[in-house]
Enzyme design. Structure first.
Site: not given
Ligand code: OGA
Ligand code: MN
Length: 284
Positions: A102, A104, A259, A275
């Site tokens: 995806h 974000d 990702h 995050r």
């Molecule tokens: C995010 C995500 C992936 C991860 O924080 O947006 O997709 O490996 N994280 O934590």
């Molecule tokens: Mn993400």
């Protein structure tokens, strides 16, 4: 400040920068250049309070408050907690973030510019993250496919119940319908190929997690096209896989990357991250 590339596809490590203190404008411009050149930048060995992560993140733009309000830090709603830790049988952060490829917030009218993820605790095994370069994905499409997708627009939704390509996490099963209906009820429509506002380059902008159809194309044909694009978008040569170390802060560009959380964390190991999310423009 030293910049070391991390793979053929994308990614660079920026050594010698402490983000707990303000970064001067000239240095910051070098960081921004590296971000546009490498799409993921990695800062090692950081020690950041939530305030310091927020301040560093704000240099890149306004911050988003995530729709999963349950897992925002109480005093700092700009910080979303990702964690597999349980207290009294309940996760203390989002456990399943990124479990399908995806970009974000692409379910919003203005998806995210980029996200910063800071590793407070990392497992000995598992918990890697992969990024796939969507400039490379677009550039390497057959000319016939480039012609076919030019001008097409796709539908994105947060609602997992409307997307047969994704699974419902076990701990959401009871509340899934209610959760998806209230958290982000509206779909967003975005171009299948977007132009990066800073670099001017074209990137594929669809993902199995959020994209559920192509506008004004018959349903079966749209799904077949999405299957073809998804298979292409995540080819191994477009991917960088990150093995997290405690103290890593990564900043990635949601406008030209997909990702994926690779998961695979043993049940007795903790992965705990903070995050922050930088707001972006409407894709064109
Ligand atoms: C995010 C995500 C992936 C991860 O924080 O947006 O997709 O490996 N994280 O934590
Ligand atoms: Mn993400």
């Amino acid at each position: 400040m030293q910049i070391n590339r991390l793979s053929d596809a994308l990614g660079a490590e920026i050594a010698g920068l402490d983000l707990s203190a303000p970064v001067d404008d000239a240095t910051f411009e070098q960081v921004r250049e590296a971000f546009h050149a490498h799409q993921v930048i990695v800062f090692r060995d950081q020690r950041l309070t939530p305030e310091q992560q927020i301040a560093a993140s704000r240099r890149f733009g306004e911050l988003e408050i995530h729709i999963s309000t349950r897992f925002l830090l109480a005093d700092h709603p700009e910080v979303l907690v990702l964690s597999n830790r349980k207290v009294n049988g309940e996760y203390v952060g989002v456990e399943n973030a990124g479990d399908h490829w995806h970009s974000d917030l692409s379910y919003k009218t203005n998806p995210s510019l980029g996200s910063l993820l800071y590793a407070l605790e990392v497992p000995e095994i598992g918990g890697d993250t992969e990024w796939a370069n969507q400039y490379m994905a677009y550039d390497s499409l057959p000319q016939a496919t480039k012609d076919r997708v030019a001008g097409l627009r796709a539908r994105h939704t947060f609602n997992r119940l409307r997307n047969p390509r994704v699974s419902i996490p076990e701990h959401h099963k009871g509340e899934a319908a209610q959760r998806y209906a209230t958290l982000s009820p509206d779909d967003a429509i975005h171009p299948v190929v977007r132009i990066h506002p800073a670099t001017g380059r074209k990137a594929l902008f669809v993902s199995p997690r959020f994209t559920i159809g192509i506008e004004d194309v018959p349903e079966a044909e749209g799904q077949a096209l999405l299957d073809e694009l998804f298979a292409h978008a995540t080819r191994p040569e477009f991917i960088y896989r990150h093995r997290w170390r405690q103290g890593d802060l990564l900043f990635w560009d949601n406008r030209c990357l997909l990702h994926l959380a690779c998961r695979g964390i043993p049940p007795d190991q903790i992965r705990h991250m903070h995050r922050t999310t930088v707001a972006g423009d409407i894709p064109y």
